[in-house]
Write a protein that holds these residues in place. Structure first.
Motif, PDB file in Angstrom:
ATOM      1  N   ARG A   1      -5.143   1.289  -2.890  1.00 10.64           N
ATOM      2  CA  ARG A   1      -5.947   1.326  -4.116  1.00 10.64           C
ATOM      3  C   ARG A   1      -7.456   2.090  -3.960  1.00 10.64           C
ATOM      4  N   LEU A   2      -8.024   1.598  -2.731  1.00 13.36           N
ATOM      5  CA  LEU A   2      -9.216   2.018  -2.365  1.00 13.36           C
ATOM      6  C   LEU A   2      -9.248   3.660  -2.131  1.00 13.36           C
ATOM      7  N   ALA A   3      -8.129   4.120  -1.546  1.00 12.55           N
ATOM      8  CA  ALA A   3      -7.964   5.499  -1.078  1.00 12.55           C
ATOM      9  C   ALA A   3      -8.007   6.418  -2.291  1.00 12.55           C
ATOM     10  N   HIS A   4      -7.482   5.898  -3.473  1.00 13.43           N
ATOM     11  CA  HIS A   4      -7.508   6.544  -4.518  1.00 13.43           C
ATOM     12  C   HIS A   4      -8.955   6.470  -5.692  1.00 13.43           C
ATOM     13  N   HIS A   5      -9.763   5.944  -5.010  1.00 15.06           N
ATOM     14  CA  HIS A   5     -11.024   5.923  -5.519  1.00 15.06           C
ATOM     15  C   HIS A   5     -11.768   7.188  -5.607  1.00 15.06           C
ATOM     16  N   LEU A   6     -12.255   7.608  -6.613  1.00 16.64           N
ATOM     17  CA  LEU A   6     -13.066   8.600  -6.783  1.00 16.64           C
ATOM     18  C   LEU A   6     -14.165   8.826  -5.729  1.00 16.64           C
ATOM     19  N   ARG A   7     -14.919   7.970  -5.441  1.00 18.77           N
ATOM     20  CA  ARG A   7     -16.124   7.848  -4.852  1.00 18.77           C
ATOM     21  C   ARG A   7     -15.905   7.306  -3.563  1.00 18.77           C
ATOM     22  N   VAL A   8     -15.028   7.319  -2.879  1.00 19.62           N
ATOM     23  CA  VAL A   8     -14.849   6.656  -1.479  1.00 19.62           C
ATOM     24  C   VAL A   8     -15.544   7.887  -0.712  1.00 19.62           C
ATOM     25  N   PRO A   9     -16.197   7.296   0.256  1.00 18.74           N
ATOM     26  CA  PRO A   9     -16.870   8.148   1.309  1.00 18.74           C
ATOM     27  C   PRO A   9     -15.649   8.781   2.108  1.00 18.74           C
ATOM     28  N   LEU A  10     -15.945  10.044   2.551  1.00 18.67           N
ATOM     29  CA  LEU A  10     -14.712  10.968   3.452  1.00 18.67           C
ATOM     30  C   LEU A  10     -14.623  10.140   4.720  1.00 18.67           C
ATOM     31  N   ASP A  11     -15.369   9.550   5.342  1.00 22.15           N
ATOM     32  CA  ASP A  11     -15.193   9.018   6.570  1.00 22.15           C
ATOM     33  C   ASP A  11     -14.421   7.616   6.394  1.00 22.15           C
ATOM     34  N   VAL A  12     -14.755   6.874   5.294  1.00 23.70           N
ATOM     35  CA  VAL A  12     -13.994   5.798   4.781  1.00 23.70           C
ATOM     36  C   VAL A  12     -12.318   6.041   4.531  1.00 23.70           C
ATOM     37  N   LEU A  13     -12.353   7.179   3.822  1.00 21.59           N
ATOM     38  CA  LEU A  13     -11.071   7.659   3.348  1.00 21.59           C
ATOM     39  C   LEU A  13     -10.292   8.289   4.738  1.00 21.59           C
ATOM     40  N   THR A  14     -10.645   8.859   5.361  1.00 23.99           N
ATOM     41  CA  THR A  14     -10.043   9.221   6.856  1.00 23.99           C
ATOM     42  C   THR A  14      -9.527   8.140   7.562  1.00 23.99           C
ATOM     43  N   HIS A  15     -10.335   6.969   7.561  1.00 20.17           N
ATOM     44  CA  HIS A  15      -9.795   5.800   8.289  1.00 20.17           C
ATOM     45  C   HIS A  15      -8.658   5.263   7.496  1.00 20.17           C
ATOM     46  N   LEU A  16      -8.845   5.225   6.025  1.00 17.41           N
ATOM     47  CA  LEU A  16      -7.830   4.523   5.358  1.00 17.41           C
ATOM     48  C   LEU A  16      -6.564   5.248   5.258  1.00 17.41           C
TER      49      LEU A  16
END
Length: 505
Positions: free
Chosen positions: A305-320
């Motif tokens: 669900r966090l990966a679908h957050h509009l404001r997730v930082p890109l470095d966090v998203l890459t990790h997810l």
């Protein structure tokens, strides 16, 4: 024959005269296809409604029938459909407000712009379900009046009404300023005290598991609070105190709110229930600090669900993105990335980052072509459906990565017909390729004939307009009814065959 006629009813190439003929012989199933036709004329819509009354509701919702075409005493459900769209007549509402069928009164209660006398009639309805439906959709003044209704089910509906006054919603949370409810669904049906066990043996019981009443209507009060907590119009100061409430459902309702103060959100981020943390991860108001904290959550659903957050930082998203269950869809944060971020992701040494940006379908040609040559199959698989790729590029993808990218290449809208023919003959085969080619606008007759050999692709291929007319006609005798119906709906079916089929009935 029934499946043939149902398919013909949806066939866009069916002549107006044959549509008239089908209307004359239609049953409920055929009428469903006819009512969806984009070319259905007003006279045909009226005739279809007269033939099959149930179709009048769909026709009314689609604007094919107007108030002038409907007699509410004959077609009350169609009249309700127009009232639901604000296109009915006030006198219809007065007639339907006293309809003996409870479901019609309940449907009416959700219609907008009802006359005040109709609202008063519905508010006094003997069936609490009708009053509750009114309470859910009504205006602020009526909602304020119904908040003091003696039945808790009506109060729960008011608590979910976003038009209800904030002070009223706060009172429903706290109970202050309102008389106590006298009835609930539990004590309507059972002697109290009563608790509905999770494994209840009575099949005729409609109460939800865990519903209970000892005279204080405790489960109903809980439901009222949950509805109010989920209502964004409820003042935050009235709900923030529930952050440590024993009920996980109430804490989940809080976690979805976008107006909670940060300390409350921080408490919910540590909640022992994964569902609470997942709802917080979904919340658009969750800030970067909490997003980073939740990124290390042990629960995979929280991370997804966090990966679908509009404001997730890109470095966090890459990790997810390295986690399972993230999915292959374009993520909102990637869709909102700036040109500079897109370039950064595409040039990243991390294939997870490149795979994320490869899901976009608006990449600049240079970046698109760079990713088309990516050595990682997951990146190429994500990019394969991107429009603008040449046939040579798509063939190169298949040559390098084989079955791992085959089905996605088949979905590319610019895949050349010759490539599609090769994909369905590829060894080893990939079953999904047949279905993708069968629905591809560029599929040739040769490719479609191969698709017909696959059981799951056969119904899809049978409806493709590039299939030769004689083959389409042969498929009308297929053993699979889905194939028969798709073939009958195929616009390539010869007009003479259509005519013969309609007139055989």
């Amino acid at each position: 024959m029934q499946h043939i006629l149902c398919g013909l009813a949806a066939n866009p190439a069916l002549s107006s005269a044959l549509v008239d003929r089908l209307i004359a012989i239609a049953d409920d199933d055929i009428a469903t296809g006819l009512a969806r036709r984009a070319d259905l004329g007003r006279a045909q819509a009226v005739a279809l409604a007269e033939r099959i009354g149930a179709s009048a509701v769909r026709l009314a919702y689609e604007g094919r029938l107007t108030a002038a075409d409907i007699d509410p005493s004959v077609r009350p459900d169609a009249a309700l459909a127009l009232l639901d769209q604000g296109a009915g007549r006030p006198e219809w509402a007065r007639l339907l407000a006293v309809d003996p069928v409870r479901e019609r009164r309940e449907k009416l209660a959700a219609c907008p712009g009802l006359p005040s006398d109709v609202v008063d009639t519905l508010a006094a309805d003997p069936d609490v379900r009708v009053v509750a439906e009114l309470a859910l959709w009504t205006t602020p003044d009526v909602a304020a009046r119904l908040a003091a209704h003696p039945h808790a089910e009506v109060r729960r509906a008011v608590a979910g009404n976003e038009a209800a006054p904030p002070a009223v919603l706060a009172a429903l949370v706290t109970g202050e300023g309102l008389p106590a409810a006298r009835r609930c669904l539990v004590c309507d049906h059972e002697e109290t005290p009563f608790v509905h066990e999770p494994q209840y043996p009575r099949l005729d019981c409609e109460l939800p598991p865990g519903a209970s009443c000892d005279g204080s209507h405790e489960s109903a009060v809980h439901d009222v609070r949950e509805a109010a907590l989920r209502n964004p119009a409820t003042p935050v100061e009235a709900v923030v105190g529930f952050v440590d409430h024993p009920s996980m459902l109430l804490r989940r309702a809080l976690a979805a709110r976008q107006d909670l103060p940060r300390p409350a959100c921080a408490r919910l981020a540590l909640d022992p229930a994964p569902g609470v943390r997942a709802d917080l991860a979904d919340n658009p108001a969750t800030d970067e600090a909490l997003i980073r904290a939740l990124a290390g959550d042990r629960d995979p659903e929280v991370r997804r669900r966090l990966a679908h957050h509009l404001r997730v930082p890109l470095d966090v998203l890459t990790h997810l993105a390295r986690s399972p269950r993230i999915g292959a869809a374009l993520l909102p944060r990637i869709a909102a990335s700036s040109p500079a971020e897109v370039r950064e992701l595409a040039e990243s040494p991390d294939p997870a980052a490149r795979m994320l940006v490869a899901q976009r379908r608006d990449l600049p040609p240079g970046i698109r072509d760079r990713l088309a040559d990516d050595p990682d199959a997951k990146v190429v698989k994500a990019l394969a459906p991107h429009p603008g790729l040449t046939g040579a590029q798509l063939r190169a993808m298949v040559d390098r990565h084989g079955v791992r990218v085959l089905a996605r290449v088949a979905t590319n809208p610019d895949a050349p017909p010759a490539l599609l023919e090769d994909l369905v003959r590829h060894e080893p085969t990939v079953q999904k390729v047949f279905r993708e080619v069968a629905r591809h606008r560029g599929a040739t007759a040769s490719a479609l004939l191969v698709c017909l050999t696959d059981e799951r692709a056969r119904p899809v291929a049978a409806g493709h307009p590039a299939l030769p007319p004689p083959v389409v006609a042969e498929l009308l005798a297929d053993a699979d009814w889905q194939v028969v119906e798709a073939a009958a709906a195929n616009p390539s079916l010869p007009p003479a065959v259509m005519s013969d089929l309609v007139h055989q009935r």
